[in-house]
Scaffold this motif. Structure first.
Motif, PDB file in Angstrom:
ATOM      1  N   ILE A 255       5.121  23.536  47.076  1.00  0.00           N
ATOM      2  CA  ILE A 255       5.836  22.271  46.859  1.00  0.00           C
ATOM      3  C   ILE A 255       6.159  22.096  45.378  1.00  0.00           C
ATOM      4  CG2 ILE A 255       5.598  19.749  46.893  1.00  0.00           C
ATOM      5  CD1 ILE A 255       4.029  20.038  49.473  1.00  0.00           C
ATOM      6  N   ALA A 256       5.172  22.354  44.518  1.00  0.00           N
ATOM      7  CA  ALA A 256       5.386  22.185  43.080  1.00  0.00           C
ATOM      8  C   ALA A 256       6.479  23.109  42.569  1.00  0.00           C
ATOM      9  CB  ALA A 256       4.080  22.447  42.328  1.00  0.00           C
ATOM     10  N   VAL A 359       5.733  18.137  28.454  1.00  0.00           N
ATOM     11  CA  VAL A 359       6.822  17.581  27.642  1.00  0.00           C
ATOM     12  C   VAL A 359       7.988  17.080  28.500  1.00  0.00           C
ATOM     13  CG1 VAL A 359       8.596  18.144  25.939  1.00  0.00           C
ATOM     14  CG2 VAL A 359       6.210  18.776  25.519  1.00  0.00           C
ATOM     15  N   PRO A 360       8.504  17.886  29.450  1.00  0.00           N
ATOM     16  CA  PRO A 360       9.581  17.353  30.292  1.00  0.00           C
ATOM     17  C   PRO A 360       9.162  16.125  31.087  1.00  0.00           C
ATOM     18  CG  PRO A 360       9.417  19.737  30.534  1.00  0.00           C
ATOM     19  CD  PRO A 360       8.211  19.293  29.767  1.00  0.00           C
ATOM     20  N   ALA A 361       7.874  16.075  31.500  1.00  0.00           N
ATOM     21  CA  ALA A 361       7.382  14.917  32.250  1.00  0.00           C
ATOM     22  C   ALA A 361       7.402  13.665  31.377  1.00  0.00           C
ATOM     23  CB  ALA A 361       5.966  15.187  32.759  1.00  0.00           C
ATOM     24  N   ARG A 376       6.085   7.792  36.391  1.00  0.00           N
ATOM     25  CA  ARG A 376       5.148   8.420  37.326  1.00  0.00           C
ATOM     26  C   ARG A 376       5.012   9.923  37.131  1.00  0.00           C
ATOM     27  NH1 ARG A 376       8.760  10.668  40.929  1.00  0.00           N
ATOM     28  NH2 ARG A 376      10.821   9.713  40.907  1.00  0.00           N
ATOM     29  N   MET A 377       5.950  10.524  36.385  1.00  0.00           N
ATOM     30  CA  MET A 377       5.996  11.979  36.335  1.00  0.00           C
ATOM     31  C   MET A 377       4.811  12.591  35.585  1.00  0.00           C
ATOM     32  SD  MET A 377       7.705  14.269  37.714  1.00  0.00           S
ATOM     33  CE  MET A 377       9.099  13.274  38.227  1.00  0.00           C
ATOM     34  N   LEU A 378       4.378  11.961  34.476  1.00  0.00           N
ATOM     35  CA  LEU A 378       3.266  12.510  33.700  1.00  0.00           C
ATOM     36  C   LEU A 378       1.970  12.479  34.513  1.00  0.00           C
ATOM     37  CD1 LEU A 378       2.277  13.709  31.058  1.00  0.00           C
ATOM     38  CD2 LEU A 378       1.881  11.389  30.217  1.00  0.00           C
ATOM     39  N   LYS A 379       1.779  11.382  35.239  1.00  0.00           N
ATOM     40  CA  LYS A 379       0.586  11.272  36.088  1.00  0.00           C
ATOM     41  C   LYS A 379       0.594  12.367  37.159  1.00  0.00           C
ATOM     42  CE  LYS A 379      -1.945   7.982  38.987  1.00  0.00           C
ATOM     43  NZ  LYS A 379      -1.952   6.618  39.580  1.00  0.00           N
ATOM     44  N   LEU A 380       1.761  12.577  37.770  1.00  0.00           N
ATOM     45  CA  LEU A 380       1.910  13.614  38.780  1.00  0.00           C
ATOM     46  C   LEU A 380       1.674  14.994  38.186  1.00  0.00           C
ATOM     47  CD1 LEU A 380       2.779  14.311  41.720  1.00  0.00           C
ATOM     48  CD2 LEU A 380       5.123  14.415  40.876  1.00  0.00           C
ATOM     49  N   ARG A 383      -2.007  15.677  37.546  1.00  0.00           N
ATOM     50  CA  ARG A 383      -2.689  16.026  38.795  1.00  0.00           C
ATOM     51  C   ARG A 383      -2.398  17.471  39.179  1.00  0.00           C
ATOM     52  NH1 ARG A 383      -1.356  11.872  43.428  1.00  0.00           N
ATOM     53  NH2 ARG A 383      -2.530  13.441  44.578  1.00  0.00           N
ATOM     54  N   LEU A 384      -1.146  17.867  39.007  1.00  0.00           N
ATOM     55  CA  LEU A 384      -0.754  19.236  39.327  1.00  0.00           C
ATOM     56  C   LEU A 384      -1.490  20.239  38.444  1.00  0.00           C
ATOM     57  CD1 LEU A 384       1.069  21.334  40.737  1.00  0.00           C
ATOM     58  CD2 LEU A 384       2.803  20.838  39.013  1.00  0.00           C
ATOM     59  N   LEU A 385      -1.536  19.956  37.136  1.00  0.00           N
ATOM     60  CA  LEU A 385      -2.211  20.863  36.203  1.00  0.00           C
ATOM     61  C   LEU A 385      -3.707  20.954  36.493  1.00  0.00           C
ATOM     62  CD1 LEU A 385      -0.378  19.879  32.895  1.00  0.00           C
ATOM     63  CD2 LEU A 385      -0.178  22.050  34.127  1.00  0.00           C
ATOM     64  N   LYS A 386      -4.292  19.842  36.920  1.00  0.00           N
ATOM     65  CA  LYS A 386      -5.712  19.843  37.277  1.00  0.00           C
ATOM     66  C   LYS A 386      -5.948  20.722  38.497  1.00  0.00           C
ATOM     67  CE  LYS A 386      -9.579  16.795  38.449  1.00  0.00           C
ATOM     68  NZ  LYS A 386     -10.004  15.402  38.738  1.00  0.00           N
TER      69      LYS A 386
END
Length: 515
Positions: A255-256, A359-361, A376-380, A383-386
């Motif tokens: 999905i990512a 950076v893009p987030a 909302r993008m940085l939070k998302l 989570r993805l990076l985690k």
């Protein structure tokens, strides 16, 4: 006729974790191949505003159970939900329900577990160790019980490179761990967790190993077997290809990538991607239940449900096929063009990947704020990076699992049972499977309409062009700054321009001579 399917007819079966991914597919296969089974008991955690029967109808209303309703129209009458909470002593099951389970159950499939890699040790011990201990105690009081099948993980001993079909000891006895969780406070548990898990990557793998020891120590005279699946992915064949309903394992990465959030990942390209289709795991599990009940092995047999030894596919090949499929059936609302970059394992690369993702987030969230919308993008992205950081251990290592018991069981099956309950991973075509997996994520998990593919392709081409323009502009800006500040950069620039000019002049002169 299938001997295994006939065995489960008129049986009363208890499944823990039946509302999870593996549990649903297990329940569907049992009903579809043995529609005359008596009842399936499922332990369901109470939910406010929803009755147990409503939870059952919610499960049955998914596409997964469409074929079951054709062969077993009264399937809803054969599912008996039991109100239970595995975090509570004795699962908080009523006395009446306990009595029914004790007097009627023939087979137990223990699938329930916490699969969160970052779960607090207390929570992981409760769900993966203590709950197993309590279920075994309950099972020992069931006079009609024929088999107890425990679903573990192939990564329970991931601190070893070669893993045999045996239960490995842990330095601290499970009973001591269980007892200590009752009186230690959270801060002390957090402090001792790294020492307890040792060279395992997380509490999940550690507590699944403890759970296996509990099964070995406290099964008594029960007929017990353990199934160890690796990374469980979408369905391969049954009830149809590509069905998936959770974000665990490869699904979240697909999905990512498809949405354009994930541009690179820190992985070892040659490491084996030991993904196993969920229907393969289920077929093996059902066959193990039959074999354990009928043949009653003298010791606890362990079955590895893995693909790497018999039909390996590395992460690089899998990544390329995911990208190729996304190019053909792009996802809606992609943030930017998906691509893949299997990077080396060093701090500089890790730091750059983290920055290039965030950076893009941050820029996109700034745009959302300007337009009056909630960022909302940085939070998302965080989570993805985690999630990716928790998966890095598994996509940078390879393991070898012995599969003697699994191969022995396959040889014990009749040709009909080998067809109906196929768990021979050597027959799996990875390219076809991954394409169906990506399509399934889009269709069943994201609920995206496949009719929108042409529009999504057009959107993807537009994003690709924007991506190229942005990178070109960024390169020219950086290069211009370097020329202004560095004599070496100016010399390189003049050399390139001079070389290009001489090449063009030579080409023109050659063309004139030919004429």
């Amino acid at each position: 006729m299938s001997m295994i399917a006939a065995f489960y007819s008129n049986k009363s079966i208890l499944i823990t974790g039946a509302t999870g991914f593996l549990g649903k597919v297990l329940m569907e296969k049992l009903f579809r191949t043995s529609p005359h089974l008596k009842v399936i008991y499922i332990l369901v955690r109470p939910k406010s505003g929803q009755t147990l029967q409503e939870r059952v109808f919610q499960i049955l209303n998914s596409k997964l159970f469409e074929k079951v309703k054709e062969v077993c129209p009264n399937v809803h009458e054969k599912i008996r939900p039991i109100s239970a909470d595995l975090n509570q002593r004795d699962f908080a099951i009523s006395k009446e329900d306990v009595q029914e389970l004790l007097s009627c159950t023939n087979i137990i499939f223990h699938c329930a577990a916490t699969v969160r890699f970052d779960a607090h040790l207390r929570e992981a011990v409760q769900l993966n160790v203590t709950a197993t201990q309590q279920l075994l105690l309950m099972a020992s009081q069931m006079p009609k019980l024929e088999a107890f099948i425990h679903i573990s993980t192939a990564f329970s001993n991931c601190n070893l490179s070669h893993i045999d079909e045996v239960i490995y000891p842990c330095p601290v006895e499970p009973r001591k761990i269980i007892d200590s969780m009752e009186w230690l406070d959270d801060s002390i548990i957090e402090e001792i967790t790294p020492k307890l898990i040792g060279d395992r990557p997380n509490t999940y793998t550690y507590t699944k190993a403890l759970g296996e020891i509990v099964v070995q120590q406290e099964s008594g005279n029960l007929n017990v077997a353990i199934v160890r699946p690796s990374i469980v992915g979408a369905t391969w064949q049954e009830p149809f290809p590509g069905w998936v309903d959770n974000l665990n394992g490869p699904s979240g990465l697909i999905i990512a990538t498809g949405k354009g959030f994930l541009r690179s990942i820190k992985a070892t390209p040659t490491a084996v991607a030991d993904v196993i289709p969920v229907d393969t795991v289920v077929n093996l599990t059902i066959a193990v239940g039959w074999y354990t009940a009928v043949h009653r092995p003298k010791s606890t047999l362990i079955y590895h449900s893995t693909s790497g030894n018999l039909n390996p596919c590395n992460w690089y090949k899998m990544g390329l096929q995911v990208l190729a499929t996304i190019e053909k059936i792009p996802f809606e609302s992609a943030f930017r063009r998906p691509n893949a970059d299997f990077t080396t394992n060093n701090f500089t690369t890790h730091y750059w990947n983290t920055v290039s993702h965030r950076v893009p987030a941050i820029i996109y969230d700034f745009y959302l704020r300007l337009t009056g919308r909630k960022p909302r993008m940085l939070k998302l992205m965080n989570r993805l990076l985690k999630t990716i950081s928790m998966l890095e251990y598994f996509i940078n290592h390879s393991w070898e699992w012995s599969t003697n018991n699994t191969e022995m069981l396959l040889s014990e099956l009749s040709p009909e049972d080998q067809r109906v309950f196929n768990f021979d991973v050597r027959q799996l075509n990875w390219l076809e499977y991954i394409e169906n997996y990506v399509l399934g994520v889009k269709k069943y998990l994201l609920k995206e309409d496949l009719a929108g593919i042409p529009k999504a392709k057009q959107h993807l081409r537009r994003l690709r062009n924007i991506h190229y323009l942005f990178n070109t502009a960024l390169f020219l800006i950086i290069w211009r700054l370097l020329i202004a500040r560095s004599q070496m950069a100016r010399n390189v620039w003049f050399f390139i321009v001079s070389f290009c000019y001489k090449f063009i002049s030579y080409f023109r002169a050659s063309s004139t001579l030919k004429v």
